[in-house]
Write an enzyme that holds these catalytic residues in place. Structure first.
Site, PDB file in Angstrom:
ATOM      1  CE  LYS A 141      -3.750  -2.469   2.361  1.00  8.34           C
ATOM      2  NZ  LYS A 141      -4.672  -2.478   3.527  1.00  8.34           N
ATOM      3  CG  HIS A 181      -4.794  -6.564  -0.403  1.00 12.20           C
ATOM      4  ND1 HIS A 181      -5.994  -6.654   0.266  1.00 12.20           N
ATOM      5  CD2 HIS A 181      -4.856  -7.455  -1.426  1.00 12.20           C
ATOM      6  CE1 HIS A 181      -6.751  -7.562  -0.333  1.00 12.20           C
ATOM      7  NE2 HIS A 181      -6.086  -8.059  -1.363  1.00 12.20           N
ATOM      8  CG  ASN A 236      -3.548  -2.611   7.036  1.00 12.42           C
ATOM      9  OD1 ASN A 236      -3.424  -2.133   5.908  1.00 12.42           O
ATOM     10  ND2 ASN A 236      -4.568  -3.376   7.385  1.00 12.42           N
TER      11      ASN A 236
HETATM   12  P1  DAT Z   1      -7.512  -7.318   5.393  1.00 18.77           P
HETATM   13  O1  DAT Z   1      -6.756  -6.212   4.691  1.00 18.77           O
HETATM   14  O2  DAT Z   1      -6.701  -7.889   6.533  1.00 18.77           O
HETATM   15  O3  DAT Z   1      -8.004  -8.372   4.435  1.00 18.77           O
HETATM   16  P2  DAT Z   1     -10.254  -6.345   5.509  1.00 18.77           P
HETATM   17  O4  DAT Z   1     -10.437  -6.991   4.181  1.00 18.77           O
HETATM   18  O5  DAT Z   1     -11.223  -6.646   6.586  1.00 18.77           O
HETATM   19  O6  DAT Z   1      -8.794  -6.663   6.087  1.00 18.77           O
HETATM   20  O7  DAT Z   1     -10.228  -4.764   5.340  1.00 18.77           O
HETATM   21  C1  DAT Z   1      -9.568  -4.176   4.246  1.00 18.77           C
HETATM   22  C2  DAT Z   1      -8.796  -2.984   4.712  1.00 18.77           C
HETATM   23  O8  DAT Z   1      -9.699  -1.995   5.224  1.00 18.77           O
HETATM   24  C3  DAT Z   1      -7.813  -3.235   5.865  1.00 18.77           C
HETATM   25  O9  DAT Z   1      -6.579  -3.759   5.423  1.00 18.77           O
HETATM   26  C4  DAT Z   1      -7.675  -1.881   6.447  1.00 18.77           C
HETATM   27  C5  DAT Z   1      -9.065  -1.284   6.282  1.00 18.77           C
HETATM   28  N1  DAT Z   1      -9.835  -1.461   7.509  1.00 18.77           N
HETATM   29  C6  DAT Z   1     -10.443  -2.594   7.946  1.00 18.77           C
HETATM   30  N2  DAT Z   1     -11.049  -2.405   9.122  1.00 18.77           N
HETATM   31  C7  DAT Z   1     -10.809  -1.107   9.461  1.00 18.77           C
HETATM   32  C8  DAT Z   1     -11.156  -0.292  10.572  1.00 18.77           C
HETATM   33  N3  DAT Z   1     -11.889  -0.759  11.581  1.00 18.77           N
HETATM   34  N4  DAT Z   1     -10.718   1.004  10.558  1.00 18.77           N
HETATM   35  C9  DAT Z   1      -9.992   1.494   9.539  1.00 18.77           C
HETATM   36  N5  DAT Z   1      -9.632   0.772   8.468  1.00 18.77           N
HETATM   37  C10 DAT Z   1     -10.033  -0.506   8.430  1.00 18.77           C
HETATM   38 MG    MG Z   2      -9.461  -8.330   2.974  1.00 20.39          MG
END
Ligand code: DAT
Ligand code: MG
Length: 151
Positions: free
Chosen positions: A11, A117, A114
């Site tokens: 990212k 991806h 974070n």
């Molecule tokens: P991942 O990236 O671990 O697959 P995800 O698909 O649930 O997680 O969410 C996609 C992205 O969205 C994640 O990397 C960061 C953002 N995100 C998820 N939950 C969040 C939150 N509670 N606050 C802010 N950003 C969030």
């Molecule tokens: Mg995801």
């Protein structure tokens, strides 16, 4: 299977913090095969398809802003159980809960930044790879120690 593929994307914060090499190194070192790689400025259109399931979340506007704030390095990695293994290597979505030794656990502190991806399922990986890469951008190759490459 051994030919499983996943989408890994570094990212904008990962690129800006010069983490590209270290992240690629972890996947190479583990033994996975790089079959696609490009740097791109992600469009709103691509992102809304990529993160379509999250569009009703309160953090969605901030997520789009973050993901378009600079270039992303997108990769396709191949290998046995690469989807599950790379999720373990990347760590918990929320860096505050990510184990040390994972990318997020070693390089980040907050869920809104974070670093990386990783696709989360076979169907998700297939969908995301098709969304981010053209077929021609994915290359099949064999290792130089593979018998069929000996001259
Ligand atoms: P991942 O990236 O671990 O697959 P995800 O698909 O649930 O997680 O969410 C996609 C992205 O969205 C994640 O990397 C960061 C953002 N995100 C998820 N939950 C969040 C939150 N509670 N606050 C802010 N950003 C969030
Ligand atoms: Mg995801």
């Amino acid at each position: 299977g051994v030919r499983e593929r996943t989408l890994i994307a570094i990212k904008p914060d990962g690129v800006q913090r010069r983490l590209v090499g270290q992240i690629i190194q972890r996947f190479e070192q583990r033994g996975f095969k790089l079959v696609g790689l490009k740097m791109l400025q992600v469009s709103d259109d691509l992102l809304s398809q990529h993160y379509g399931q999250l569009r009703t979340k309160p953090f969605y506007p901030g997520l789009l802003q973050y993901m378009t704030s600079g270039p992303v390095v997108a990769m396709v990695w191949e290998g046995y159980k690469v989807i599950e293994s790379s999720r373990m290597m990347v760590g918990h979505t929320n860096p505050a809960e990510a184990q040390p030794g994972t990318v997020r656990g070693d390089f980040s502190i907050h869920v809104s930044r974070n670093v990386v991806h990783a696709s989360d399922s076979v169907e998700g990986a297939q969908r995301e790879i098709q969304l981010w890469f053209k077929g021609k951008e994915l290359l099949n190759w064999e290792c130089c120690d593979h018998a069929s490459t000996f001259g």
